[in-house]
Design a protein around this motif. Structure first.
Motif, PDB file in Angstrom:
ATOM      1  N   TYR A 247       0.837  -1.206   0.000  1.00  0.00           N
ATOM      2  CA  TYR A 247       0.000   0.000   0.000  1.00  0.00           C
ATOM      3  C   TYR A 247       0.869   1.253   0.000  1.00  0.00           C
ATOM      4  CZ  TYR A 247      -2.975   3.736   1.779  1.00  0.00           C
ATOM      5  OH  TYR A 247      -3.617   4.935   1.959  1.00  0.00           O
ATOM      6  N   ALA A 248       1.843   1.320   0.900  1.00  0.00           N
ATOM      7  CA  ALA A 248       2.687   2.502   0.980  1.00  0.00           C
ATOM      8  C   ALA A 248       3.520   2.673  -0.286  1.00  0.00           C
ATOM      9  CB  ALA A 248       3.586   2.416   2.205  1.00  0.00           C
ATOM     10  N   ALA A 249       3.960   1.576  -0.889  1.00  0.00           N
ATOM     11  CA  ALA A 249       4.731   1.667  -2.127  1.00  0.00           C
ATOM     12  C   ALA A 249       3.902   2.329  -3.227  1.00  0.00           C
ATOM     13  CB  ALA A 249       5.191   0.280  -2.561  1.00  0.00           C
ATOM     14  N   PHE A 250       2.642   1.940  -3.320  1.00  0.00           N
ATOM     15  CA  PHE A 250       1.777   2.544  -4.333  1.00  0.00           C
ATOM     16  C   PHE A 250       1.458   3.996  -3.989  1.00  0.00           C
ATOM     17  CE2 PHE A 250       1.442  -1.631  -6.001  1.00  0.00           C
ATOM     18  CZ  PHE A 250       0.922  -1.523  -7.290  1.00  0.00           C
ATOM     19  N   ARG A 251       1.351   4.334  -2.705  1.00  0.00           N
ATOM     20  CA  ARG A 251       1.149   5.731  -2.304  1.00  0.00           C
ATOM     21  C   ARG A 251       2.355   6.581  -2.709  1.00  0.00           C
ATOM     22  NH1 ARG A 251      -3.683   8.081  -1.685  1.00  0.00           N
ATOM     23  NH2 ARG A 251      -4.921   7.216   0.027  1.00  0.00           N
ATOM     24  N   ILE A 252       3.542   6.042  -2.504  1.00  0.00           N
ATOM     25  CA  ILE A 252       4.759   6.757  -2.905  1.00  0.00           C
ATOM     26  C   ILE A 252       4.751   6.994  -4.410  1.00  0.00           C
ATOM     27  CG2 ILE A 252       7.261   6.529  -3.120  1.00  0.00           C
ATOM     28  CD1 ILE A 252       7.170   4.953  -0.439  1.00  0.00           C
ATOM     29  N   ALA A 253       4.451   5.941  -5.169  1.00  0.00           N
ATOM     30  CA  ALA A 253       4.418   6.065  -6.628  1.00  0.00           C
ATOM     31  C   ALA A 253       3.343   7.051  -7.074  1.00  0.00           C
ATOM     32  CB  ALA A 253       4.185   4.690  -7.258  1.00  0.00           C
ATOM     33  N   GLN A 254       2.182   6.995  -6.429  1.00  0.00           N
ATOM     34  CA  GLN A 254       1.085   7.912  -6.756  1.00  0.00           C
ATOM     35  C   GLN A 254       1.524   9.367  -6.552  1.00  0.00           C
ATOM     36  OE1 GLN A 254      -2.180   8.258  -3.871  1.00  0.00           O
ATOM     37  NE2 GLN A 254      -3.589   7.710  -5.538  1.00  0.00           N
ATOM     38  N   THR A 255       2.217   9.619  -5.462  1.00  0.00           N
ATOM     39  CA  THR A 255       2.692  10.971  -5.158  1.00  0.00           C
ATOM     40  C   THR A 255       3.688  11.448  -6.202  1.00  0.00           C
ATOM     41  OG1 THR A 255       2.380  10.620  -2.784  1.00  0.00           O
ATOM     42  CG2 THR A 255       3.908  12.359  -3.436  1.00  0.00           C
ATOM     43  N   ILE A 256       4.616  10.598  -6.576  1.00  0.00           N
ATOM     44  CA  ILE A 256       5.631  10.979  -7.568  1.00  0.00           C
ATOM     45  C   ILE A 256       4.998  11.219  -8.925  1.00  0.00           C
ATOM     46  CG2 ILE A 256       7.704  10.198  -8.789  1.00  0.00           C
ATOM     47  CD1 ILE A 256       8.448   8.634  -6.236  1.00  0.00           C
ATOM     48  N   LYS A 257       4.081  10.337  -9.335  1.00  0.00           N
ATOM     49  CA  LYS A 257       3.452  10.481 -10.645  1.00  0.00           C
ATOM     50  C   LYS A 257       2.646  11.775 -10.744  1.00  0.00           C
ATOM     51  CE  LYS A 257       4.701   7.045 -13.193  1.00  0.00           C
ATOM     52  NZ  LYS A 257       5.564   7.379 -14.349  1.00  0.00           N
ATOM     53  N   ALA A 258       1.987  12.150  -9.634  1.00  0.00           N
ATOM     54  CA  ALA A 258       1.151  13.351  -9.658  1.00  0.00           C
ATOM     55  C   ALA A 258       1.982  14.622  -9.776  1.00  0.00           C
ATOM     56  CB  ALA A 258       0.296  13.405  -8.395  1.00  0.00           C
ATOM     57  N   ARG A 259       3.149  14.639  -9.127  1.00  0.00           N
ATOM     58  CA  ARG A 259       3.964  15.853  -9.091  1.00  0.00           C
ATOM     59  C   ARG A 259       5.087  15.841 -10.134  1.00  0.00           C
ATOM     60  NH1 ARG A 259       4.533  19.363  -4.705  1.00  0.00           N
ATOM     61  NH2 ARG A 259       2.537  18.472  -4.060  1.00  0.00           N
ATOM     62  N   PHE A 260       5.618  14.665 -10.423  1.00  0.00           N
ATOM     63  CA  PHE A 260       6.753  14.547 -11.345  1.00  0.00           C
ATOM     64  C   PHE A 260       6.469  13.445 -12.372  1.00  0.00           C
ATOM     65  CE2 PHE A 260       8.421  15.864  -7.196  1.00  0.00           C
ATOM     66  CZ  PHE A 260       9.032  17.068  -7.530  1.00  0.00           C
ATOM     67  N   TYR A 287       0.636   3.702 -11.844  1.00  0.00           N
ATOM     68  CA  TYR A 287       1.553   4.050 -10.760  1.00  0.00           C
ATOM     69  C   TYR A 287       3.010   3.729 -11.107  1.00  0.00           C
ATOM     70  CZ  TYR A 287      -2.936   3.925  -8.351  1.00  0.00           C
ATOM     71  OH  TYR A 287      -4.246   4.143  -7.991  1.00  0.00           O
ATOM     72  N   PHE A 288       3.221   2.618 -11.789  1.00  0.00           N
ATOM     73  CA  PHE A 288       4.574   2.178 -12.122  1.00  0.00           C
ATOM     74  C   PHE A 288       4.696   1.979 -13.633  1.00  0.00           C
ATOM     75  CE2 PHE A 288       3.985   0.881  -7.727  1.00  0.00           C
ATOM     76  CZ  PHE A 288       5.169   1.313  -7.141  1.00  0.00           C
ATOM     77  N   ASP A 289       5.862   2.311 -14.155  1.00  0.00           N
ATOM     78  CA  ASP A 289       6.118   2.131 -15.582  1.00  0.00           C
ATOM     79  C   ASP A 289       6.619   0.731 -15.900  1.00  0.00           C
ATOM     80  OD1 ASP A 289       5.691   4.992 -16.394  1.00  0.00           O
ATOM     81  OD2 ASP A 289       7.333   5.258 -14.966  1.00  0.00           O
ATOM     82  N   PHE A 290       7.332   0.133 -14.948  1.00  0.00           N
ATOM     83  CA  PHE A 290       7.918  -1.185 -15.167  1.00  0.00           C
ATOM     84  C   PHE A 290       7.829  -1.993 -13.880  1.00  0.00           C
ATOM     85  CE2 PHE A 290      10.180   1.880 -17.812  1.00  0.00           C
ATOM     86  CZ  PHE A 290      10.080   1.313 -19.077  1.00  0.00           C
TER      87      PHE A 290
END
Length: 650
Positions: A247-260, A287-290
């Motif tokens: 869950y936290a891994a996807f939250r981290i990815a979600q945050t990065i994708k939204a801003r960067f 959320y993830f590219d690869f």
């Protein structure tokens, strides 16, 4: 979604000219460990640097915990607690004692980090820390005269250990408040685990990620953005070892994708390797590219070449992608893995080694090693040299591909890590460290006069003679763990474990006699296991504790996985599998029907109660049936079976 290649200029001709440089940030997501860094990023960062890649790392698991359990964090937690419509007694107690919690949180964290050891005196008065429901567990230790409840465990001199146990209870109290007032899924290790464990549908995780942010989410979001601002990476690797970090891994990815959105994100790790091998859910790629499978070194090199424009996407190795029409594709260009001897030395550079917390959940001296102390994690060999156990994922790379390295190479790595970290404690995290490799390692450590302390996982096989056990102890071995599983010769044979109960007794006693602590992994609910098997297994375990062969243990419920021999050939084990539900996301555990019809869940309660008491030296003289709340048969194991097996040593 922005193409992951959009910010990379086209690769220049392959004429020796420079190609676009990129920085790789590896992240440890919450929640993993608090006493020492989870090793995945150290492995990857060390390997990438050995290949000339600009690689850095961050531990957001530790950072999240330290942020939540700080003065600002507790102030925010109080605001959340005050907004609870019907606060629980734990939340009410927190609010009533809030000023004491606020005053003590900073000093207590510093104490657990080893920065203020003299605080132990105040903590041990039982007047310094506010005490919530978790402290009620101390009542079980009160002696008959009503004296010090911890004296039996720590004695008169265990000042630091006693205080760390009390401080750990204090943190657990605060975690309970956070769970009841903010996020019912919060755990120090298994955070939101149910959203990912063998979850065939991505929908529960998607809904959780679409929900309004709570205090834990916003804190993690802030930490993620700070890490990106600090390192300014072009590629972020997130390694998820188990479901409690998904869950936290996807939250981290979600945050990065939204801003960067131009930053490329890749997901790997143990969870991906076991549960996402049949991935077909396209929303994962929002959320993830690869996503990469198995050992990460070769897939990462291929991915880096792809991102630099030097390799077409079709030549990626063990990699999931989403194509232009939204379909998940698995790409696996045939290319040899990086040999274990060539993966380089892990590095902890960039991780705050002085900020990890030495917690003391369990008073048992062996069991505490998992949460107490900062251990350098290292692998003696890749995979398992036995790879036959029927309950294990023997078909997957992390088990099936066995590769070692010379003792000289291993000790070179150990010396480099000691020089970098100034820490001489090592946890060898092998599936099962080979006895020949450990013997050679011990000899090399002795030849170089290198003193370390180490512990790790093995198979309790007869190669571990008393002489070898003594040699390992002299090399610095302090503890060993291994699988006894179901302590039944019939079931051990069915499991293809390659050991017998008597053999385990003799091997473990050899380690114990050499002054090495021994932990036994135990199992219940294996196919065709009867109530009689369970009672007999517990009697064997009781005798192993009684004879000083083992010092701690843990019973876990057997789970059939799709990658194990049981999952692949259930008919060989007398069971039939239930259909796997559709969904396209996680797929690992599979239900099965066992014709014995035993209620293993109810028996498991008795097993866990017994093992907890045995670890604390309690109840070793009692009939094993006393631990169960249901009627069970009398054991068929002779009361002195293990003692007689030990007499036959040599």
């Amino acid at each position: 979604m922005t193409s992951p290649l959009s910010f990379f200029p086209p690769a220049r001709p392959a004429d020796g000219a420079a190609v676009p440089a990129l920085r790789v940030l590896s992240i440890i997501p919450p929640m993993t460990q608090l006493n020492t860094p989870y090793p995945s990023t150290a492995y990857l960062t060390g390997f990438l640097r050995s290949r000339g890649v600009d690689a850095v790392q961050e531990d957001l698991a530790l950072a999240l915990m330290l942020k939540l359990f700080s003065r600002p964090g507790l102030l925010a937690l109080r605001d959340c607690a005050q907004a609870v419509a019907k606060p629980t007694p734990q939340v009410q107690g927190f609010l009533e004692l809030f000023d004491r919690y606020l005053a003590t949180i900073g000093p207590t964290i510093a104490f657990l980090q080893g920065r203020d050891p003299t605080l132990a005196h105040r903590i041990n008065t039982r007047q310094f820390l506010p005490e919530g429901a978790r402290f009620a567990t101390l009542d079980v230790y009160v002696d008959e005269e009503g004296g010090d409840p911890l004296a039996w465990a720590f004695g008169a001199l265990g000042l630091q250990d006693r205080a760390r146990h009390l401080a750990t209870l204090y943190l657990n109290d605060l975690a309970d408040v956070l769970r009841e007032a903010v996020d019912p899924r919060f755990e120090f290790v298994r955070y939101a685990e149910s959203l990912a464990t063998s979850q065939p549908s991505f929908e529960p995780l998607a809904q959780a990620l679409a929900a309004p942010l709570n205090l834990v989410d916003t804190t993690l979001q802030d930490l993620t953005l700070a890490a990106i601002a600090k390192h300014q990476p072009q590629l972020v690797l997130i390694s998820v070892p188990f479901p409690g970090a998904v869950y936290a891994a996807f939250r981290i990815a979600q945050t990065i994708k939204a801003r960067f959105p131009d930053i490329t994100l890749a997901l790997g790790g143990g969870f991906v390797n076991t549960e996402l091998r049949e991935l077909s859910e396209p929303r994962v790629f929002d959320y993830f590219d690869f996503l990469t499978l198995d050992a990460g070194e070769r897939p990462l090199l291929a991915l880096l070449e792809h991102l630099r424009g030097q390799r077409p996407r079709e030549r990626l190795v063990r990699c999931f992608v989403r194509d232009d029409v939204g379909t998940v594709r698995y790409l696996n260009f045939a290319e040899a893995d990086i040999a274990f001897a060539e993966v380089g030395t892990p590095t902890w550079d960039g991780l705050p080694l002085d900020r990890y917390l030495s917690l003391l959940d369990m008073l048992n001296p062996m069991n505490r090693l998992w949460s107490d102390g900062r251990w350098n994690k290292l692998t003696v060999a890749h995979g398992c040299y036995w790879k036959k156990c029927s309950f294990c994922d023997v078909s997957l790379d992390y088990i099936s591909r066995y590769e070692g390295a010379s003792a000289a190479t291993l000790v070179d790595r150990i010396e480099a890590i000691v020089n970098e970290t100034s820490q001489t404690g090592f946890h060898f995290v092998d599936e099962a460290a080979p006895p020949k490799a450990l013997k050679a390692l011990a000899a090399e450590l002795k030849a170089r006069q290198l003193d370390i302390s180490w512990w790790g996982n093995i198979r309790f096989e007869k190669s571990f003679s008393p002489e070898l056990c003594q040699q390992l102890a002299e090399s610095g071995c302090i503890a060993i763990s291994g699988g006894l599983e179901v302590a039944s010769d019939r079931l051990l044979t069915l499991m293809k474990k390659g050991v017998s109960v008597d053999q385990v007794a003799r091997v473990t006693k050899g380690f114990a006699d050499a002054g090495i602590l021994v932990h036994a992994y135990l199992m219940y609910g294996f196919p065709t296991q009867t109530a009689q098997d369970t009672v007999d297994a517990l009697e064997y375990v009781r005798q192993l504790f009684e004879q000083g062969c083992i010092h701690s243990g843990f019973f876990h419920r057997f789970a059939c996985t799709v990658h194990s021999p049981v999952g692949k050939s259930p008919q060989d084990y007398g069971v039939s599998l239930l259909p796997l539900p559709p969904g396209g996301f996680a797929q690992n555990d599979v239900g099965f029907v066992d014709p014995t019809g035993v209620d293993h869940d109810r028996l498991g309660l008795g097993l866990k109660k017994a093992i907890y008491n045995y670890m604390h030296g309690i109840g070793l003289d009692e009939d094993v049936r006393s631990w169960f709340t249901v009627k069970v048969p009398k054991t068929t194991v002779a009361r002195h079976r293990i003692a007689r097996a030990l007499e036959q040593r040599g």
